[in-house]
Design an enzyme around this catalytic site. Structure first.
Site, PDB file in Angstrom:
ATOM      1  N   CYS A 130      20.761  16.166  10.159  1.00  0.00           N
ATOM      2  CA  CYS A 130      20.433  15.653   8.829  1.00  0.00           C
ATOM      3  C   CYS A 130      19.665  16.701   8.035  1.00  0.00           C
ATOM      4  O   CYS A 130      18.489  16.956   8.319  1.00  0.00           O
ATOM      5  CB  CYS A 130      19.595  14.380   8.983  1.00  0.00           C
ATOM      6  N   CYS A 133      16.750  15.336   5.957  1.00  0.00           N
ATOM      7  CA  CYS A 133      15.542  15.086   6.753  1.00  0.00           C
ATOM      8  C   CYS A 133      14.829  16.386   7.139  1.00  0.00           C
ATOM      9  O   CYS A 133      13.608  16.462   7.105  1.00  0.00           O
ATOM     10  CB  CYS A 133      15.886  14.358   8.064  1.00  0.00           C
ATOM     11  N   ASP A 134      15.588  17.415   7.524  1.00  0.00           N
ATOM     12  CA  ASP A 134      14.980  18.534   8.251  1.00  0.00           C
ATOM     13  C   ASP A 134      15.060  19.911   7.589  1.00  0.00           C
ATOM     14  O   ASP A 134      14.445  20.854   8.093  1.00  0.00           O
ATOM     15  CB  ASP A 134      15.625  18.633   9.648  1.00  0.00           C
TER      16      ASP A 134
END
Ligand code: NAP
Length: 302
Positions: A130, A133-134
């Protein structure tokens, strides 16, 4: 007979529980592998409002505590089927059947894995599924991005704004993604394409240091130095147990803006549904709507 059964104990499931318990419904939550869902695998979450930095496990513990404060009853069981008998639904599980008036499916989805050495070992420590997200954790670094679909190309574009260099690795010599985003990716100086290539291993001591690529046309191998690997080779919904609702070709459950599926009394929220974004924030929003719709449906039966 229960009013409502919630299938799955991730962000959507707990939110559906909080809303429906506060609406005084008699609720049972069924969960296969333990509470938390996919997000419990995230080391750090920085995009769920209210918490500038929190681990997935800790965030889900807070969701669970809040639902339990309103009296949530959870049972560990794998759902094998859902039957529609009009005003009664039967949820079949590996440890018995449950009857209820309505069901909210919050069973989530999981990224398809590459299945190569190093992938599992470095998940959450250099291997991610993701970018939203990261990506932030790879600021200024070089990363590999695997896949050639819409997700891979869109996420590579997202990554390219943050990291130093994105090495796209695709098993063919043409992308599957929409032409318009392909063109954007080809125009980006921060994105390089490794065609006809697959990742055969993810390497490093304590963190990711490189990936080994194999050219599928001539079998040649090369080592690509990267500090992160983003895997975007498809998403698999956890919806095999339910075959009475309409799904798209990928198996994701179709719903309208009230989270109603094609079967009255069956609702869906979170990653298991057809949706443009799969995040905690979107799962929570879906579930609030699904619980409110389920409450209205149950009231309409009385
Ligand atoms: P996808 O379209 O299934 O693409 C998966 C990609 O991974 C393909 O390029 C595939 O290669 C590759 N792949 C699959 N298994 C692999 C393996 N074992 N090793 C290496 N490569 C592998 O999945 P997606 O990109 O996640 O998209 C899912 C759906 O959501 C699609 O319908 C997509 O259009 C939609 N979506 C839409 C948007 C949008 O903004 N419109 C954004 C994201 C997703 P091949 O090409 O060779 O098969």
């Amino acid at each position: 007979m229960k009013d409502l059964i919630i299938i799955g104990a991730g962000p959507a499931g707990f939110t559906a529980a909080i809303y429906s318990l506060r609406a005084q419904l008699d609720v049972l939550m069924l969960e296969k592998t333990g509470p938390g869902g996919q997000i419990a695998l995230s080391d750090v979450i920085e995009n769920y409002p209210g918490y500038s930095e929190i681990s997935g496990v800790e965030l889900m513990q807070k969701f669970e505590e809040q639902a339990k404060k309103f009296g949530l009853v959870m049972e560990s069981a794998e759902v094998t089927a859902v039957e529609d008998h009009g005003e009664k639904k039967i949820v079949k599980t590996t440890s018995g059947d449950h009857e209820c008036k309505a069901v909210i499916i919050c069973s989530g989805a999981k990224p398809r894995k590459l299945g190569v050495p190093g992938e599992q070992e470095f998940t959450g420590r250099g291997v991610s599924y993701c970018a939203t997200c990261d990506a932030f954790f790879f600021k200024g670094k070089d990363v590999a991005s695997v896949g050639g679909g819409d997700t891979a190309v869109k996420e590579s574009l997202f990554l390219s704004k943050m990291v130093n260099r994105v090495e796209v690795v695709h098993r063919r010599d043409a992308l599957r993604a929409e032409k318009i985003i392909q063109e954007k990716a080809f125009a980006s100086p921060a994105i390089n394409f490794n065609w006809d290539s697959v990742v055969t291993s993810i390497n490093g001591e304590n963190s990711v240091e490189s990936v080994t690529l194999k050219n599928v046309k001539d079998d040649s191998e090369k080592e690509l130095p990267v500090q992160g690997v983003f895997v975007f080779v498809g998403i698999l919904p956890n919806t095999d147990f339910i075959n009475i609702v309409e799904k798209d070709e990928g198996g994701f459950i179709k719903a309208n803006d009230k989270m109603e599926t094609s079967v009255p009394g069956l609702f869906v929220a979170g990653d298991a549904r057809v949706t443009p974004l799969r995040q905690v924030a979107t799962a929570v929003g879906d579930a609030a709507i699904a619980a409110t719709s389920a409450e209205a449906y149950i009231e309409s039966l009385e």
